[in-house]
Scaffold this motif. Structure first.
Motif, PDB file in Angstrom:
ATOM      1  N   TRP A  28     -11.155  12.126  -2.939  1.00  0.00           N
ATOM      2  CA  TRP A  28      -9.947  12.040  -2.124  1.00  0.00           C
ATOM      3  C   TRP A  28      -9.979  10.790  -1.237  1.00  0.00           C
ATOM      4  N   LEU A  32      -7.509   7.650  -1.232  1.00  0.00           N
ATOM      5  CA  LEU A  32      -6.783   7.282  -0.021  1.00  0.00           C
ATOM      6  C   LEU A  32      -6.988   5.803   0.308  1.00  0.00           C
ATOM      7  N   SER A  35      -5.308   3.571  -2.151  1.00  0.00           N
ATOM      8  CA  SER A  35      -3.858   3.605  -1.948  1.00  0.00           C
ATOM      9  C   SER A  35      -3.459   2.735  -0.770  1.00  0.00           C
ATOM     10  N   ILE A  36      -4.249   2.776   0.296  1.00  0.00           N
ATOM     11  CA  ILE A  36      -3.944   1.946   1.466  1.00  0.00           C
ATOM     12  C   ILE A  36      -4.038   0.474   1.091  1.00  0.00           C
ATOM     13  N   LEU A  39      -1.203  -0.637  -1.021  1.00  0.00           N
ATOM     14  CA  LEU A  39       0.108  -0.248  -0.497  1.00  0.00           C
ATOM     15  C   LEU A  39       0.773   0.830  -1.353  1.00  0.00           C
ATOM     16  N   GLY A  40      -0.002   1.781  -1.798  1.00  0.00           N
ATOM     17  CA  GLY A  40       0.569   2.919  -2.506  1.00  0.00           C
ATOM     18  C   GLY A  40       0.648   2.760  -4.011  1.00  0.00           C
ATOM     19  N   LEU A 289      10.526  15.392  21.904  1.00  0.00           N
ATOM     20  CA  LEU A 289       9.749  15.132  20.684  1.00  0.00           C
ATOM     21  C   LEU A 289       8.590  16.118  20.588  1.00  0.00           C
ATOM     22  N   LEU A 354      -7.545  16.786  11.944  1.00  0.00           N
ATOM     23  CA  LEU A 354      -6.443  15.848  11.690  1.00  0.00           C
ATOM     24  C   LEU A 354      -6.252  15.591  10.195  1.00  0.00           C
ATOM     25  N   GLY A 355      -6.456  16.592   9.396  1.00  0.00           N
ATOM     26  CA  GLY A 355      -6.174  16.456   7.966  1.00  0.00           C
ATOM     27  C   GLY A 355      -7.388  16.164   7.110  1.00  0.00           C
ATOM     28  N   ARG A 358      -8.734  18.697   4.482  1.00  0.00           N
ATOM     29  CA  ARG A 358      -7.876  19.125   3.380  1.00  0.00           C
ATOM     30  C   ARG A 358      -8.567  19.148   2.026  1.00  0.00           C
TER      31      ARG A 358
ATOM     32  N   LEU B 278       3.310   5.710   3.275  1.00  0.00           N
ATOM     33  CA  LEU B 278       2.646   5.396   2.012  1.00  0.00           C
ATOM     34  C   LEU B 278       1.135   5.503   2.161  1.00  0.00           C
ATOM     35  N   ALA B 279       0.625   4.919   3.262  1.00  0.00           N
ATOM     36  CA  ALA B 279      -0.818   4.814   3.394  1.00  0.00           C
ATOM     37  C   ALA B 279      -1.448   6.127   3.829  1.00  0.00           C
ATOM     38  N   LEU B 280      -0.846   6.798   4.807  1.00  0.00           N
ATOM     39  CA  LEU B 280      -1.487   7.972   5.386  1.00  0.00           C
ATOM     40  C   LEU B 280      -0.820   9.267   4.966  1.00  0.00           C
ATOM     41  N   ASP B 282      -1.071  11.125   2.651  1.00  0.00           N
ATOM     42  CA  ASP B 282      -1.920  12.157   2.095  1.00  0.00           C
ATOM     43  C   ASP B 282      -2.802  12.804   3.156  1.00  0.00           C
ATOM     44  N   VAL B 283      -2.970  12.155   4.308  1.00  0.00           N
ATOM     45  CA  VAL B 283      -3.788  12.772   5.361  1.00  0.00           C
ATOM     46  C   VAL B 283      -3.007  13.929   5.952  1.00  0.00           C
ATOM     47  N   SER B 284      -1.940  13.603   6.645  1.00  0.00           N
ATOM     48  CA  SER B 284      -1.014  14.640   7.080  1.00  0.00           C
ATOM     49  C   SER B 284       0.156  13.953   7.742  1.00  0.00           C
ATOM     50  N   LEU B 286       1.524  14.903  10.317  1.00  0.00           N
ATOM     51  CA  LEU B 286       1.321  14.945  11.765  1.00  0.00           C
ATOM     52  C   LEU B 286       0.669  13.646  12.244  1.00  0.00           C
ATOM     53  N   VAL B 287      -0.378  13.216  11.531  1.00  0.00           N
ATOM     54  CA  VAL B 287      -1.093  12.001  11.907  1.00  0.00           C
ATOM     55  C   VAL B 287      -0.154  10.803  11.811  1.00  0.00           C
ATOM     56  N   MET B 289       3.058  10.702  11.907  1.00  0.00           N
ATOM     57  CA  MET B 289       4.142  10.741  12.884  1.00  0.00           C
ATOM     58  C   MET B 289       3.630  10.328  14.255  1.00  0.00           C
ATOM     59  N   VAL B 293       4.768   7.070  16.637  1.00  0.00           N
ATOM     60  CA  VAL B 293       5.246   7.112  18.027  1.00  0.00           C
ATOM     61  C   VAL B 293       4.388   6.219  18.908  1.00  0.00           C
TER      62      VAL B 293
END
Lengths: 409, 382
Positions: A28, A32, A35-36, A39-40, A289, A354-355, A358, B278-280, B282-284, B286-287, B289, B293
């Protein structure tokens, strides 16, 4: 092995997932990072690596599944999809309403086609012992299976008409001679509420029916070699599971609401001090927000057990009641509460990290599901005779993947 | 196949499922170096007549290696239309592959070699930082060129109507005072040299409005609408500062307009949303967003510094001092922190505990220092 299965008639093979969370985390994180860096653009390769990891470690009767989708097709369809998506986004951002509505209508009309070609591609990319799976549904079958969607549309047209009639009855005196009703928000009386409730119930039943139709079509038209899938569940099985899911959701929502109400009560004095005139606009925006974020988080948390519950019960129902013509059938003893507990733990850990938890979550859930399935085979596995079918266009696969359809489960 | 061709390595035993039956055949496989990578020789051993076939490098789906330490139970090799091979000795397979000159790709090396993974991680982090620090602002500055003035004006009109409704009241400043400030504002605008303009072809329609409410403040909307509150004019008067302080603030706001910061912020958020999505993604969500901000706030601080520099240049061109503006800023921040506003009776310490990350403006003392130092000593690009 062959001789024993022949002699006893039926042999049982427990499915087994031999992957590990740590290894998949590596898969994973590599996906990731690449992909970064690209740029996807790495996405199709990443999806292929992920599918391969899970397939390679899913052992059925001692042999792993194989994922053999041609890379070139995955890449071209991904690029095509990305271009369509960008075109849609540009149209939406620049306010070209006609183009946007054409996109949406086309997507709605093509959804069954896309689903069908996605399933065709996925199954044709799956092999086991060198034998290719295939999906033999014709487009007509898929569109016929979609009838509840059209029924749902008809129901709402009827309800809109019925509401018009009912409101005309009750608001008659309030109507100005000019013809336009006075209040912007129409008054809703008891019969109208009833009509709306009927509409909602019918819609849910239609949604369940679509799910049932698609799943049964997928199994019945799927095949390996010359053998086709067998399907035993009935519609009422699905309705029962959905009913129980709604109860679980309401219970989960009540718990989450109580927790948040308690937290808000405790934090109220703190919130009051934040309000001040000197940095009012920014603070208000941030607060709104934040509250929106909290609301979505709460909804997500409240629905997580219910979604896991539905997923597990549906998985068990299906994998206990499908088979391959007369020679093989599956049995599943997945415990849905154990799966719900696992999902809650995974959700919390994913949020806390923070993910980054997963991949571990995904592996543990997949393992629990896969390990719960047993394959019972009559006669020998060697009887299966295969035939190769041509690969379809992979565009459906890319589109369906973005929509979150997944063949596993 | 005769023994005379001397195999490159010891043959591996494998099961071959030919794709027609699920029954396996016993085969021996040999890997040998080829021009584009290893090629695979297949020898069927459980047939009376020895059959064999050679598969070139690109006729084979080479299985990835998932872990440097743990070997899988079985390796499967797909041979396209010719079925699949199952190999029970994964280690021997890896050795044979290496011996046949297999060169793993980048993803494979990242998967099994930690240093390679860390290297790419470094590149990715550097790439993300560069994207955030230079890529997005650059893209936004370029894209903003194509945003029409009319769009900005209609947006500003809506925003102004909303702000008027929610927070602001009509000004109570004497009309003569307003007129005097407007005259000086027009005079300041006439000193706006073409060399100061970030977008030479951009011709905003400047208007200066006065309102009451919101405390001492001034803001600019895209397209040239500037608003100054009565409280700011009064604060300057209370500190005994001349109109140069107020004009400095206006110059700063003109800077926002000339640099098209409002539009750029919208575009920057858009670019960031797409990029981070695009880059993040897949992480989530939330991150991605939260980072959108937070980085949005960071861009606003950049914009403030840019506008300060613009104000310095414009004031220099108008031959006015910038020190009064610095005093005004300092005085205002001391009032805010030192004495609690009596009407509300709130605690004196009400600055955001998250500090810089959650504030839109750079820290006031630094800004004031820079404004006092003037053009020569400032950190502005020149």
């Amino acid at each position: 092995m062959d001789s024993t299965t022949q002699r006893h008639g039926i042999a049982a093979y427990r499915l087994r997932f031999s992957g590990s969370g740590g290894e998949y985390f590596r898969v994973w994180i590599v996906n990731l990072l690449l992909s970064i860096v690209t740029l996807g653009l790495y996405t199709p390769w990443a999806r292929r690596r992920t599918a391969r990891y899970f397939y390679d470690h899913t052992m059925i009767a001692g042999s792993p599944l194989e994922f053999t989708a041609p890379l070139r097709k995955m890449v071209t369809s991904f690029i095509l999809f990305a271009l369509l998506y960008v075109a849609y986004k540009i149209a939406a951002e620049t306010g070209q309403d006609t183009v946007v509505s054409i996109f949406i209508i086309a997507a709605a009309l093509l959804a069954p086609y896309i689903w069908g070609s996605a399933m065709r591609f996925r199954l044709a990319s799956t092999r086991w012992r060198g034998l290719q799976l295939h999906f033999a549904a014709r487009w007509r079958d898929v569109y016929v299976a979609s009838w509840p969607i059209f029924l749902m549309a008809a129901v709402w047209v009827g309800i809109t008409y019925g509401l018009d009639v009912l409101s005309a009855d009750s608001v008659q005196p309030a109507r100005a001679p000019g013809g336009r009703p006075g209040p912007a928000w129409p008054r809703v009386n008891a019969p109208m509420w009833g009509l709306i409730a009927i509409g909602l119930v019918l819609s849910v039943l239609c949604v369940i029916r679509v799910e049932f139709n698609y799943k049964s079509l997928l199994v019945l038209r799927a095949g390996i070699g010359k053998q086709h899938g067998r399907w035993k569940p009935v519609y009422s099985d699905f309705v029962r599971i959905w009913g129980a899911t709604i109860v679980v959701f309401l219970a989960g929502a009540a718990v989450i609401f109580a927790l948040f109400a308690g937290a808000a009560y405790a934090a109220w004095p703190l919130l009051r001090t934040i309000k001040g005139p000197s940095f009012l606009p920014l603070a208000t925006i941030l607060l709104i927000l934040f509250l929106a974020l909290v609301f979505f988080l709460a909804l997500f948390l409240a629905s997580a057990p219910a979604r896991a519950y539905r997923e597990a019960r549906m998985f068990r129902l299906i994998w206990s009641n499908v088979g391959l013509s007369q020679i093989a059938r599956f049995k599943c003893d997945l415990s849905h509460w154990a799966f719900v507990r696992l999902r809650i733990k995974n959700t919390l850990l994913t949020l806390l990290t923070l993910g980054f938890y997963r991949p571990f979550a995904r592996v543990s859930e997949y393992r629990m599901k896969a390990d719960a399935v047993t394959l019972h085979v009559k006669g020998g596995l060697d009887q299966l005779v295969g035939e190769l079918v041509r690969q379809q266009d992979a565009l459906g696969d890319a589109l369906a993947d973005m929509a979150g359809l997944d063949i596993v489960g | 196949m005769s023994e005379a061709t001397k195999p490159a390595a010891a043959p591996l035993r494998a099961k071959w499922f030919n794709g027609r039956h699920s029954r396996a055949r016993e085969v021996l496989i040999v890997l040998e170096p080829g021009p584009r990578g290893p090629a695979l020789h297949l020898h069927v051993v459980d047939l009376a007549h020895a059959a064999s076939r050679r598969f070139a490098h690109d006729e084979v789906e080479w299985p990835p290696q998932w872990s440097a330490g743990r070997a899988p139970e079985r390796v499967t090799v797909a041979l396209r239309d010719h079925g699949s091979l199952e190999i029970d000795q994964p280690q021997a397979w890896q050795q044979a592959l290496a011996a046949a000159g297999d060169r793993p790709g980048l993803a494979q090396r990242m998967q099994t070699h930690l240093p390679v993974l860390l290297g790419v991680l470094l590149v990715a982090v550097a790439g993300l930082l560069a994207f955030y620090r230079w890529g997005t602002p650059w893209a936004a500055a370029q894209l903003s060129r194509h945003v029409p003035l009319d769009w900005e004006l209609s947006l500003s009109q809506q925003a102004m109507a909303q702000v008027d409704q929610a927070w602001l009241k009509p000004s109570q400043l004497p009309v003569e005072r307003q007129q005097a400030l407007r005259t000086q504002f027009t005079e300041l605008l006439s000193r706006l040299e073409p060399s100061l303009k970030r977008y030479p072809a951009y011709a905003p329609r400047y208007e200066l409005h006065f309102r009451r409410g919101m405390g001492p403040n001034a803001f600019a909307l895209p397209g040239g609408t500037l608003v100054m509150t009565d409280e700011l004019v009064e604060a300057a008067a209370k500190q005994g500062l001349g109109d140069d302080a107020l004009l400095g603030v206006l110059a700063h706001e003109i800077g926002h307009v000339e640099h098209r910061h409002g539009t750029r912020l919208v575009v920057e958020q858009g670019v960031l949303n797409v990029g981070l999505g695009l880059a993040l993604g897949d992480v989530s969500s939330l991150v991605s967003m939260t980072s959108t901000v937070l980085t949005g706030l960071a861009y606003r601080r950049q914009h403030e510094s840019e506008s300060d520099c613009f104000a310095l240049a414009l004031m220099a061109s108008a031959q006015r001092p910038t020190a009064p503006m610095a005093d005004l800023l300092l005085g205002m921040s001391q009032t805010r922190e030192g004495r609690p506003p009596t009407a509300q009776g709130e605690p004196a310490q009400q600055r955001s505990p998250l500090g810089d990350w959650l504030s839109t403006h750079p820290a006031t003392p630094q800004r004031a220092e820079m404004l006092k130092a003037g053009m020569g000593a400032s950190s502005c690009p020149r």
